[in-house]
Write an enzyme that holds these catalytic residues in place. Structure first.
Site, PDB file in Angstrom:
ATOM      1  N   SER A  24       0.618  -0.934  -0.035  1.00  0.00           N
ATOM      2  CA  SER A  24      -0.463   0.000  -0.442  1.00  0.00           C
ATOM      3  C   SER A  24       0.779   1.294  -0.020  1.00  0.00           C
ATOM      4  O   SER A  24       0.718   2.420  -0.590  1.00  0.00           O
ATOM      5  CB  SER A  24      -1.318  -0.249   1.784  1.00  0.00           C
ATOM      6  OG  SER A  24      -0.361   0.149   2.621  1.00  0.00           O
ATOM      7  N   ARG A 102      13.108  -8.000   4.968  1.00  0.00           N
ATOM      8  CA  ARG A 102      13.833  -8.627   5.658  1.00  0.00           C
ATOM      9  C   ARG A 102      15.277  -7.693   5.899  1.00  0.00           C
ATOM     10  O   ARG A 102      15.526  -6.501   6.004  1.00  0.00           O
ATOM     11  CB  ARG A 102      15.120  -9.172   3.958  1.00  0.00           C
ATOM     12  CG  ARG A 102      13.830  -9.395   2.977  1.00  0.00           C
ATOM     13  CD  ARG A 102      13.514 -11.147   3.381  1.00  0.00           C
ATOM     14  NE  ARG A 102      14.975 -11.959   3.843  1.00  0.00           N
ATOM     15  CZ  ARG A 102      14.913 -13.163   4.884  1.00  0.00           C
ATOM     16  NH1 ARG A 102      13.632 -13.661   4.906  1.00  0.00           N
ATOM     17  NH2 ARG A 102      15.735 -13.872   4.852  1.00  0.00           N
ATOM     18  N   LEU A 104      18.408  -6.181   6.356  1.00  0.00           N
ATOM     19  CA  LEU A 104      19.735  -6.488   5.183  1.00  0.00           C
ATOM     20  C   LEU A 104      20.971  -5.782   5.805  1.00  0.00           C
ATOM     21  O   LEU A 104      21.128  -5.601   7.223  1.00  0.00           O
ATOM     22  CB  LEU A 104      19.255  -5.050   4.658  1.00  0.00           C
ATOM     23  CG  LEU A 104      18.442  -4.726   3.793  1.00  0.00           C
ATOM     24  CD1 LEU A 104      17.276  -3.679   3.413  1.00  0.00           C
ATOM     25  CD2 LEU A 104      18.189  -5.979   2.815  1.00  0.00           C
ATOM     26  N   HIS A 120       8.502   2.905   9.488  1.00  0.00           N
ATOM     27  CA  HIS A 120       8.133   2.295   9.947  1.00  0.00           C
ATOM     28  C   HIS A 120       7.299   2.454  11.388  1.00  0.00           C
ATOM     29  O   HIS A 120       6.740   3.801  11.176  1.00  0.00           O
ATOM     30  CB  HIS A 120       9.076   2.005  10.935  1.00  0.00           C
ATOM     31  CG  HIS A 120       8.988   1.094  12.268  1.00  0.00           C
ATOM     32  ND1 HIS A 120       9.511   0.068  12.499  1.00  0.00           N
ATOM     33  CD2 HIS A 120       9.252   1.429  13.873  1.00  0.00           C
ATOM     34  CE1 HIS A 120       9.601  -0.589  13.495  1.00  0.00           C
ATOM     35  NE2 HIS A 120       9.214  -0.245  14.222  1.00  0.00           N
ATOM     36  N   LEU A 155      18.695  -1.970  13.598  1.00  0.00           N
ATOM     37  CA  LEU A 155      17.581  -1.915  13.060  1.00  0.00           C
ATOM     38  C   LEU A 155      16.937  -1.356  13.651  1.00  0.00           C
ATOM     39  O   LEU A 155      16.306  -0.953  14.748  1.00  0.00           O
ATOM     40  CB  LEU A 155      17.200  -3.732  13.481  1.00  0.00           C
ATOM     41  CG  LEU A 155      15.935  -3.882  12.554  1.00  0.00           C
ATOM     42  CD1 LEU A 155      16.024  -4.576  11.345  1.00  0.00           C
ATOM     43  CD2 LEU A 155      15.167  -5.545  13.569  1.00  0.00           C
ATOM     44  N   GLN A 182      -1.649   3.489   8.876  1.00  0.00           N
ATOM     45  CA  GLN A 182      -1.175   3.228   7.400  1.00  0.00           C
ATOM     46  C   GLN A 182      -1.554   4.836   6.349  1.00  0.00           C
ATOM     47  O   GLN A 182      -0.579   4.775   5.835  1.00  0.00           O
ATOM     48  CB  GLN A 182      -1.388   2.186   7.519  1.00  0.00           C
ATOM     49  CG  GLN A 182      -0.723   1.146   7.299  1.00  0.00           C
ATOM     50  CD  GLN A 182      -0.502   0.226   5.912  1.00  0.00           C
ATOM     51  OE1 GLN A 182      -1.611  -0.020   5.099  1.00  0.00           O
ATOM     52  NE2 GLN A 182       0.614  -0.794   6.003  1.00  0.00           N
ATOM     53  N   GLU A 185       1.146   6.628   7.256  1.00  0.00           N
ATOM     54  CA  GLU A 185       1.920   6.516   6.323  1.00  0.00           C
ATOM     55  C   GLU A 185       2.319   6.819   4.887  1.00  0.00           C
ATOM     56  O   GLU A 185       3.373   7.278   4.415  1.00  0.00           O
ATOM     57  CB  GLU A 185       2.149   4.517   6.030  1.00  0.00           C
ATOM     58  CG  GLU A 185       2.957   4.453   7.636  1.00  0.00           C
ATOM     59  CD  GLU A 185       2.545   2.914   7.416  1.00  0.00           C
ATOM     60  OE1 GLU A 185       2.573   2.079   6.553  1.00  0.00           O
ATOM     61  OE2 GLU A 185       2.655   2.534   8.076  1.00  0.00           O
TER      62      GLU A 185
HETATM   63  C1  GRF Z   1       3.403  -0.673   6.743  1.00  0.00           C
HETATM   64  O1  GRF Z   1       2.845  -0.501   7.809  1.00  0.00           O
HETATM   65  C2  GRF Z   1       4.789  -0.088   6.976  1.00  0.00           C
HETATM   66  O2  GRF Z   1       4.612   0.737   8.143  1.00  0.00           O
HETATM   67  C3  GRF Z   1       6.008  -1.431   7.749  1.00  0.00           C
HETATM   68  O3  GRF Z   1       5.330  -2.208   6.602  1.00  0.00           O
HETATM   69  C4  GRF Z   1       4.577  -2.497   6.399  1.00  0.00           C
HETATM   70  C5  GRF Z   1       4.234  -2.267   4.687  1.00  0.00           C
HETATM   71  O4  GRF Z   1       2.423  -1.901   4.437  1.00  0.00           O
HETATM   72  N1  GRF Z   1       7.369  -0.985   7.319  1.00  0.00           N
HETATM   73  P1  GRF Z   1       2.573  -2.385   3.039  1.00  0.00           P
HETATM   74  O5  GRF Z   1       2.408  -3.499   2.789  1.00  0.00           O
HETATM   75  O6  GRF Z   1       3.266  -0.381   2.317  1.00  0.00           O
HETATM   76  O7  GRF Z   1       0.567  -1.785   2.721  1.00  0.00           O
END
Ligand code: GRF
Length: 227
Positions: A24, A102, A104, A120, A155, A182, A185
């Protein structure tokens, strides 16, 4: 958003996006590029997971996709070397980790030092690692949120850039809280990427800088008027 990604100018800065799941955040980048909020082109989307739903979303938008399955590699370093080799074909200005699940190694991180961002789902430095929303609920936090940060070897510990917070609402589950986080985000990640591509955001030896000012330990707090 119906604009296809290939409509973007080929002269624009290139992004590479790494995903493992639904993508997303990747979708938010596709939309930001299509609407001109982000003047960039997504040169490639790479997934370690052949089943990642985001791969189909990217392909439907006309973006080249690659699968580099970590299970085909005997150790993290050889997987990371394969990622580096693939990315070097696309020469991205910025590498965006978007739910890339993963850990890294320096093989990857040093190859992209200073041009590698992650998002995050917590108010870093709170709750690095997994299960962030449940941990915020268990702690009785009044707010949760998300943080865009530069990726370093630590990390979820690289310098934070931009952070958005949302209220925790009575009765929230980890699922309802994650959905609220989200939404933010998808707002802050393309914005931070734009700052980077405009050369306003840099990683220096003592932290992240925006417009030549060193950012505080939680990054800058997002507000809707921010540009
Ligand atoms: C998100 O919640 C992001 O913060 C975390 O992984 C999730 C990924 O969600 N790192 P998407 O695949 O972008 O919907």
């Amino acid at each position: 958003m119906s604009l296809r990604h290939e409509d973007a100018s080929p002269g624009q800065p290139r992004l590479a996006i790494l995903i493992s799941g639904q993508g997303s955040n990747m979708r938010a980048f596709i939309d930001a590029c299509a609407t001109g909020k982000l003047e960039a082109r997504i040169g490639v989307v790479i997934s370690n997971n052949p089943q990642a739903a985001g791969l189909d979303v990217a392909a439907s938008a006309g973006i080249p996709t690659r699968v580099i399955d970590h299970r085909s590699y005997t150790n993290r370093e050889s997987f990371d070397a394969a990622l580096v080799a693939e990315l070097s074909e696309h020469a991205p200005q910025l590498v965006v980790l978007a739910g890339f699940m993963r850990i890294l190694t320096p093989v990857f991180i040093q190859a992209h030092a200073g041009r590698l961002l992650n998002i995050h789902p917590s108010l870093l430095p709170l709750y690095p690692g997994l299960n962030t929303h449940q941990r915020a609920l268990d702690a009785g936090d009044a707010f949760a949120g998300c943080t865009v940060h530069f990726v370093t070897q630590e990390l979820d510990g690289g310098p934070p850039v931009l952070q958005a917070r949302v209220p925790v609402i009575h009765g929230d589950s980890a699922v309802t809280l994650a959905a609220r986080v989200q939404e933010m985000e998808h707002v802050i990640y393309p914005l931070a990427a734009r700052w980077f591509l405009e050369n306003r955001l840099t990683l220096r030896s003592d932290g992240a800088y925006l417009d030549d000012s060193r950012l505080p330990p939680s990054g800058v707090a997002y507000h809707p008027e921010m540009r």
